[in-house]
Design a protein around this motif. Structure first.
Motif, short mmCIF file in Angstrom:
data_model
loop_
_atom_site.label_atom_id
_atom_site.label_comp_id
_atom_site.label_asym_id
_atom_site.label_seq_id
_atom_site.Cartn_x
_atom_site.Cartn_y
_atom_site.Cartn_z
N ASN A 97 0.84 -1.21 0.00
CA ASN A 97 0.00 0.00 0.00
C ASN A 97 0.87 1.25 0.00
N VAL A 98 0.32 2.32 -0.54
CA VAL A 98 1.01 3.60 -0.59
C VAL A 98 0.15 4.63 0.14
N ILE A 99 0.78 5.39 1.04
CA ILE A 99 0.08 6.44 1.78
C ILE A 99 0.81 7.75 1.52
N ARG A 100 0.06 8.73 1.06
CA ARG A 100 0.64 10.06 0.83
C ARG A 100 0.78 10.75 2.18
N LEU A 101 1.95 11.27 2.46
CA LEU A 101 2.21 11.96 3.72
C LEU A 101 1.87 13.44 3.55
N THR A 102 0.72 13.82 4.01
CA THR A 102 0.21 15.18 3.83
C THR A 102 1.18 16.21 4.43
N GLY A 103 1.56 17.17 3.61
CA GLY A 103 2.43 18.25 4.07
C GLY A 103 3.91 17.95 3.96
N VAL A 104 4.28 16.68 3.79
CA VAL A 104 5.69 16.32 3.71
C VAL A 104 6.15 16.46 2.26
N THR A 105 7.22 17.23 2.08
CA THR A 105 7.79 17.45 0.75
C THR A 105 9.25 17.02 0.75
N SER A 106 9.85 17.06 -0.41
CA SER A 106 11.28 16.72 -0.52
C SER A 106 12.12 17.66 0.34
N ASP A 107 11.67 18.90 0.51
CA ASP A 107 12.42 19.88 1.28
C ASP A 107 12.44 19.58 2.77
N ASN A 108 11.31 19.11 3.33
CA ASN A 108 11.28 18.87 4.77
C ASN A 108 11.41 17.38 5.15
N LEU A 109 11.64 16.51 4.16
CA LEU A 109 11.81 15.09 4.44
C LEU A 109 12.97 14.80 5.39
N PRO A 110 14.14 15.45 5.25
CA PRO A 110 15.21 15.18 6.22
C PRO A 110 14.81 15.49 7.67
N ARG A 111 14.02 16.53 7.89
CA ARG A 111 13.55 16.85 9.25
C ARG A 111 12.61 15.77 9.77
N VAL A 112 11.75 15.24 8.89
CA VAL A 112 10.82 14.18 9.28
C VAL A 112 11.61 12.93 9.68
N LEU A 113 12.58 12.55 8.87
CA LEU A 113 13.39 11.37 9.17
C LEU A 113 14.19 11.56 10.46
N ALA A 114 14.75 12.73 10.65
CA ALA A 114 15.52 13.00 11.87
C ALA A 114 14.64 12.95 13.10
N ALA A 115 13.44 13.53 13.01
CA ALA A 115 12.52 13.54 14.16
C ALA A 115 12.08 12.13 14.51
N GLY A 116 11.91 11.28 13.51
CA GLY A 116 11.48 9.90 13.75
C GLY A 116 12.63 8.97 14.07
N GLY A 117 13.86 9.50 14.10
CA GLY A 117 15.02 8.66 14.40
C GLY A 117 15.36 7.69 13.28
N GLN A 118 14.96 8.02 12.07
CA GLN A 118 15.21 7.16 10.92
C GLN A 118 16.42 7.67 10.16
N GLN A 119 17.10 6.74 9.50
CA GLN A 119 18.26 7.11 8.70
C GLN A 119 17.91 7.00 7.24
N ILE A 120 18.57 7.83 6.46
CA ILE A 120 18.35 7.80 5.02
C ILE A 120 19.11 6.61 4.48
N GLY A 121 18.38 5.69 3.85
CA GLY A 121 19.00 4.50 3.27
C GLY A 121 19.50 4.79 1.88
#
Length: 128
Positions: A97-121
């Protein structure tokens, strides 16, 4: 009760400002004929949608909020985050399944990943 999200990503505030302006402009129209008063509901709904819709980031999950309701997605179920042609980010889940993340763009994706403790693979394949 759930703790506060580590990061809240929302649509631009310009939508809320536009909804307020549309409401103010619709008041004289609704005042001219009482049958037109339901027109006032359109900017109110747009305002509430712009205020509520977005993605909340927690350490263990993402919560994608819409005008009505929300969807919780544990980080473990996210296989991939990918942008579409418009720069909006979607999450590909482990079940396909695919879920669109409302409000998340390429510009703020690094902040989302950092806040969630995720690393960029990074893919092991060279770019083509």
């Amino acid at each position: 009760m759930r703790s506060k999200p580590l990061l809240r990503v929302r649509k631009t505030g310009a939508l809320m400002v536009a909804a307020v302006i549309a409401f103010v402009c619709a008041v004289p129209l609704a005042g001219a004929m009482w049958q037109l008063t339901p027109v006032l509901l359109i900017p109110v709904v747009v305002f509430v949608w712009a205020w509520r819709a977005g993605t909340d980031v927690y350490a263990d999950e993402l919560r994608v909020r819409a005008l009505v309701g929300s969807t919780r997605v544990p980080w473990q179920r996210v296989s991939e985050l990918a942008p579409d042609a418009g720069g909006q980010i979607s999450a590909l889940l482990d079940n396909g399944n695919v879920i669109r993340l409302t409000g998340v763009t390429s510009d703020n994706l690094p902040r989302v990943l950092a806040a969630g403790g995720q690393q960029i693979g990074h893919s092991d394949q060279p770019p083509s």
